[in-house]
Motif scaffolding. Structure first.
Motif, PDB file in Angstrom:
ATOM      1  N   MET A  18       0.789  -1.226   0.000  1.00 47.07           N
ATOM      2  CA  MET A  18       0.000   0.000   0.000  1.00 47.07           C
ATOM      3  C   MET A  18       0.826   1.284   0.000  1.00 47.07           C
ATOM      4  O   MET A  18       0.401   2.277  -0.579  1.00 47.07           O
ATOM      5  CB  MET A  18      -0.933  -0.015   1.216  1.00 47.07           C
ATOM      6  CG  MET A  18      -1.849   1.140   1.317  1.00 47.07           C
ATOM      7  SD  MET A  18      -3.138   0.944   2.550  1.00 47.07           S
ATOM      8  CE  MET A  18      -2.230   0.666   4.047  1.00 47.07           C
ATOM      9  N   GLY A  19       1.967   1.281   0.635  1.00 48.85           N
ATOM     10  CA  GLY A  19       2.766   2.505   0.674  1.00 48.85           C
ATOM     11  C   GLY A  19       1.988   3.656   1.275  1.00 48.85           C
ATOM     12  O   GLY A  19       1.413   3.527   2.351  1.00 48.85           O
ATOM     13  N   SER A  20       1.925   4.788   0.592  1.00 45.12           N
ATOM     14  CA  SER A  20       1.259   5.975   1.134  1.00 45.12           C
ATOM     15  C   SER A  20      -0.240   6.020   0.842  1.00 45.12           C
ATOM     16  O   SER A  20      -0.903   6.997   1.169  1.00 45.12           O
ATOM     17  CB  SER A  20       1.931   7.245   0.601  1.00 45.12           C
ATOM     18  OG  SER A  20       1.785   7.319  -0.806  1.00 45.12           O
ATOM     19  N   GLY A  21      -0.794   4.982   0.220  1.00 47.63           N
ATOM     20  CA  GLY A  21      -2.242   4.873   0.084  1.00 47.63           C
ATOM     21  C   GLY A  21      -2.873   5.480  -1.149  1.00 47.63           C
ATOM     22  O   GLY A  21      -4.087   5.679  -1.182  1.00 47.63           O
ATOM     23  N   VAL A  25      -6.943   5.953  -1.959  1.00 40.32           N
ATOM     24  CA  VAL A  25      -7.591   7.242  -2.233  1.00 40.32           C
ATOM     25  C   VAL A  25      -8.360   7.159  -3.556  1.00 40.32           C
ATOM     26  O   VAL A  25      -9.508   7.602  -3.656  1.00 40.32           O
ATOM     27  CB  VAL A  25      -6.551   8.385  -2.260  1.00 40.32           C
ATOM     28  CG1 VAL A  25      -7.167   9.673  -2.786  1.00 40.32           C
ATOM     29  CG2 VAL A  25      -5.967   8.600  -0.866  1.00 40.32           C
ATOM     30  N   ALA A  26      -7.746   6.566  -4.568  1.00 36.93           N
ATOM     31  CA  ALA A  26      -8.430   6.409  -5.861  1.00 36.93           C
ATOM     32  C   ALA A  26      -9.677   5.552  -5.713  1.00 36.93           C
ATOM     33  O   ALA A  26     -10.711   5.841  -6.330  1.00 36.93           O
ATOM     34  CB  ALA A  26      -7.479   5.793  -6.886  1.00 36.93           C
ATOM     35  N   CYS A  27      -9.604   4.520  -4.906  1.00 34.05           N
ATOM     36  CA  CYS A  27     -10.774   3.653  -4.692  1.00 34.05           C
ATOM     37  C   CYS A  27     -11.916   4.424  -4.038  1.00 34.05           C
ATOM     38  O   CYS A  27     -13.077   4.251  -4.417  1.00 34.05           O
ATOM     39  CB  CYS A  27     -10.384   2.453  -3.843  1.00 34.05           C
ATOM     40  SG  CYS A  27      -9.396   1.245  -4.736  1.00 34.05           S
ATOM     41  N   VAL A  28     -11.598   5.265  -3.062  1.00 35.45           N
ATOM     42  CA  VAL A  28     -12.643   6.083  -2.436  1.00 35.45           C
ATOM     43  C   VAL A  28     -13.302   6.964  -3.491  1.00 35.45           C
ATOM     44  O   VAL A  28     -14.526   7.047  -3.576  1.00 35.45           O
ATOM     45  CB  VAL A  28     -12.056   6.944  -1.294  1.00 35.45           C
ATOM     46  CG1 VAL A  28     -13.072   7.964  -0.794  1.00 35.45           C
ATOM     47  CG2 VAL A  28     -11.568   6.062  -0.158  1.00 35.45           C
ATOM     48  N   LYS A  48      -3.408   5.657   6.055  1.00 32.45           N
ATOM     49  CA  LYS A  48      -4.657   5.742   6.826  1.00 32.45           C
ATOM     50  C   LYS A  48      -5.169   7.179   6.863  1.00 32.45           C
ATOM     51  O   LYS A  48      -6.349   7.430   6.617  1.00 32.45           O
ATOM     52  CB  LYS A  48      -4.426   5.216   8.241  1.00 32.45           C
ATOM     53  CG  LYS A  48      -5.653   5.261   9.096  1.00 32.45           C
ATOM     54  CD  LYS A  48      -5.362   4.714  10.482  1.00 32.45           C
ATOM     55  CE  LYS A  48      -6.544   4.884  11.398  1.00 32.45           C
ATOM     56  NZ  LYS A  48      -6.249   4.435  12.757  1.00 32.45           N
ATOM     57  N   ARG A  49      -4.280   8.128   7.146  1.00 30.29           N
ATOM     58  CA  ARG A  49      -4.678   9.536   7.200  1.00 30.29           C
ATOM     59  C   ARG A  49      -5.212  10.006   5.855  1.00 30.29           C
ATOM     60  O   ARG A  49      -6.256  10.660   5.772  1.00 30.29           O
ATOM     61  CB  ARG A  49      -3.501  10.413   7.626  1.00 30.29           C
ATOM     62  CG  ARG A  49      -3.866  11.904   7.682  1.00 30.29           C
ATOM     63  CD  ARG A  49      -2.672  12.785   7.980  1.00 30.29           C
ATOM     64  NE  ARG A  49      -1.491  12.484   7.180  1.00 30.29           N
ATOM     65  CZ  ARG A  49      -1.298  12.893   5.924  1.00 30.29           C
ATOM     66  NH1 ARG A  49      -2.216  13.590   5.296  1.00 30.29           N
ATOM     67  NH2 ARG A  49      -0.188  12.592   5.286  1.00 30.29           N
ATOM     68  N   ARG A  50      -4.525   9.655   4.778  1.00 32.32           N
ATOM     69  CA  ARG A  50      -4.959  10.091   3.441  1.00 32.32           C
ATOM     70  C   ARG A  50      -6.317   9.507   3.065  1.00 32.32           C
ATOM     71  O   ARG A  50      -7.169  10.196   2.500  1.00 32.32           O
ATOM     72  CB  ARG A  50      -3.918   9.692   2.392  1.00 32.32           C
ATOM     73  CG  ARG A  50      -2.627  10.495   2.497  1.00 32.32           C
ATOM     74  CD  ARG A  50      -1.658  10.121   1.399  1.00 32.32           C
ATOM     75  NE  ARG A  50      -2.205  10.553   0.117  1.00 32.32           N
ATOM     76  CZ  ARG A  50      -1.979   9.922  -1.033  1.00 32.32           C
ATOM     77  NH1 ARG A  50      -1.212   8.851  -1.082  1.00 32.32           N
ATOM     78  NH2 ARG A  50      -2.502  10.371  -2.146  1.00 32.32           N
ATOM     79  N   ILE A  51      -6.509   8.230   3.360  1.00 30.52           N
ATOM     80  CA  ILE A  51      -7.776   7.574   3.000  1.00 30.52           C
ATOM     81  C   ILE A  51      -8.924   8.122   3.845  1.00 30.52           C
ATOM     82  O   ILE A  51     -10.011   8.407   3.329  1.00 30.52           O
ATOM     83  CB  ILE A  51      -7.635   6.043   3.118  1.00 30.52           C
ATOM     84  CG1 ILE A  51      -6.644   5.539   2.055  1.00 30.52           C
ATOM     85  CG2 ILE A  51      -8.986   5.359   2.984  1.00 30.52           C
ATOM     86  CD1 ILE A  51      -6.175   4.113   2.261  1.00 30.52           C
ATOM     87  N   VAL A  52      -8.703   8.296   5.143  1.00 30.12           N
ATOM     88  CA  VAL A  52      -9.746   8.866   6.000  1.00 30.12           C
ATOM     89  C   VAL A  52     -10.086  10.287   5.555  1.00 30.12           C
ATOM     90  O   VAL A  52     -11.264  10.657   5.488  1.00 30.12           O
ATOM     91  CB  VAL A  52      -9.307   8.824   7.485  1.00 30.12           C
ATOM     92  CG1 VAL A  52     -10.217   9.679   8.357  1.00 30.12           C
ATOM     93  CG2 VAL A  52      -9.284   7.388   7.982  1.00 30.12           C
ATOM     94  N   ASP A  53      -9.072  11.090   5.237  1.00 28.04           N
ATOM     95  CA  ASP A  53      -9.325  12.449   4.739  1.00 28.04           C
ATOM     96  C   ASP A  53     -10.157  12.426   3.459  1.00 28.04           C
ATOM     97  O   ASP A  53     -11.060  13.239   3.277  1.00 28.04           O
ATOM     98  CB  ASP A  53      -8.010  13.193   4.477  1.00 28.04           C
ATOM     99  CG  ASP A  53      -7.288  13.591   5.751  1.00 28.04           C
ATOM    100  OD1 ASP A  53      -7.881  13.491   6.848  1.00 28.04           O
ATOM    101  OD2 ASP A  53      -6.107  13.997   5.650  1.00 28.04           O
ATOM    102  N   GLU A  54      -9.850  11.488   2.575  1.00 28.72           N
ATOM    103  CA  GLU A  54     -10.606  11.390   1.319  1.00 28.72           C
ATOM    104  C   GLU A  54     -12.037  10.936   1.573  1.00 28.72           C
ATOM    105  O   GLU A  54     -12.975  11.438   0.950  1.00 28.72           O
ATOM    106  CB  GLU A  54      -9.907  10.441   0.344  1.00 28.72           C
ATOM    107  CG  GLU A  54     -10.492  10.459  -1.038  1.00 28.72           C
ATOM    108  CD  GLU A  54     -10.340  11.794  -1.753  1.00 28.72           C
ATOM    109  OE1 GLU A  54     -11.113  12.039  -2.692  1.00 28.72           O
ATOM    110  OE2 GLU A  54      -9.461  12.603  -1.399  1.00 28.72           O
ATOM    111  N   LEU A  55     -12.235  10.009   2.495  1.00 31.19           N
ATOM    112  CA  LEU A  55     -13.590   9.579   2.847  1.00 31.19           C
ATOM    113  C   LEU A  55     -14.405  10.748   3.379  1.00 31.19           C
ATOM    114  O   LEU A  55     -15.571  10.915   3.014  1.00 31.19           O
ATOM    115  CB  LEU A  55     -13.544   8.458   3.891  1.00 31.19           C
ATOM    116  CG  LEU A  55     -13.152   7.087   3.372  1.00 31.19           C
ATOM    117  CD1 LEU A  55     -12.794   6.161   4.534  1.00 31.19           C
ATOM    118  CD2 LEU A  55     -14.269   6.491   2.531  1.00 31.19           C
ATOM    119  N   ARG A  56     -13.801  11.571   4.210  1.00 31.39           N
ATOM    120  CA  ARG A  56     -14.500  12.755   4.739  1.00 31.39           C
ATOM    121  C   ARG A  56     -14.814  13.740   3.622  1.00 31.39           C
ATOM    122  O   ARG A  56     -15.891  14.324   3.577  1.00 31.39           O
ATOM    123  CB  ARG A  56     -13.651  13.431   5.807  1.00 31.39           C
ATOM    124  CG  ARG A  56     -13.594  12.658   7.090  1.00 31.39           C
ATOM    125  CD  ARG A  56     -12.826  13.410   8.151  1.00 31.39           C
ATOM    126  NE  ARG A  56     -12.717  12.601   9.350  1.00 31.39           N
ATOM    127  CZ  ARG A  56     -11.610  12.459  10.055  1.00 31.39           C
ATOM    128  NH1 ARG A  56     -10.504  13.083   9.695  1.00 31.39           N
ATOM    129  NH2 ARG A  56     -11.606  11.697  11.127  1.00 31.39           N
TER     130      ARG A  56
END
Length: 74
Positions: A18-21, A25-28, A48-56
């Motif tokens: 996964m690296g930096s995610g 992010v693209a999946c979200v 985790k931070r990047r994906i959660v930020d994108e979900l928000r």
């Protein structure tokens, strides 16, 4: 690349490195489910931070459901 890897919304994408995610992010953004694996805690935290930020962000941008007028009979 995610949109080419899965044809339908709701499909699950696996990223075993996964690296930096970025894939997460693209999946979200594309409405895909995502499983990411990362052994390095530093990169896991970043992803985790990047994906959660994108979900928000995506949730914030979704239009609110329109109110429908109810019938007097209901």
């Amino acid at each position: 690349a995610v949109s080419k890897a899965s044809a339908d919304h709701g499909e699950t994408i696996l990223d075993p490195f996964m690296g930096s995610g970025t894939t997460g992010v693209a999946c979200v953004r594309l409405g895909r489910r995502f499983i990411g694996i990362e052994l390095e805690p530093k990169y896991f935290a970043i992803a985790k931070r990047r994906i959660v930020d994108e979900l928000r962000r995506v949730k914030f941008l979704e239009p609110t459901p329109k109110q429908t007028q109810r019938s007097l009979i209901d």
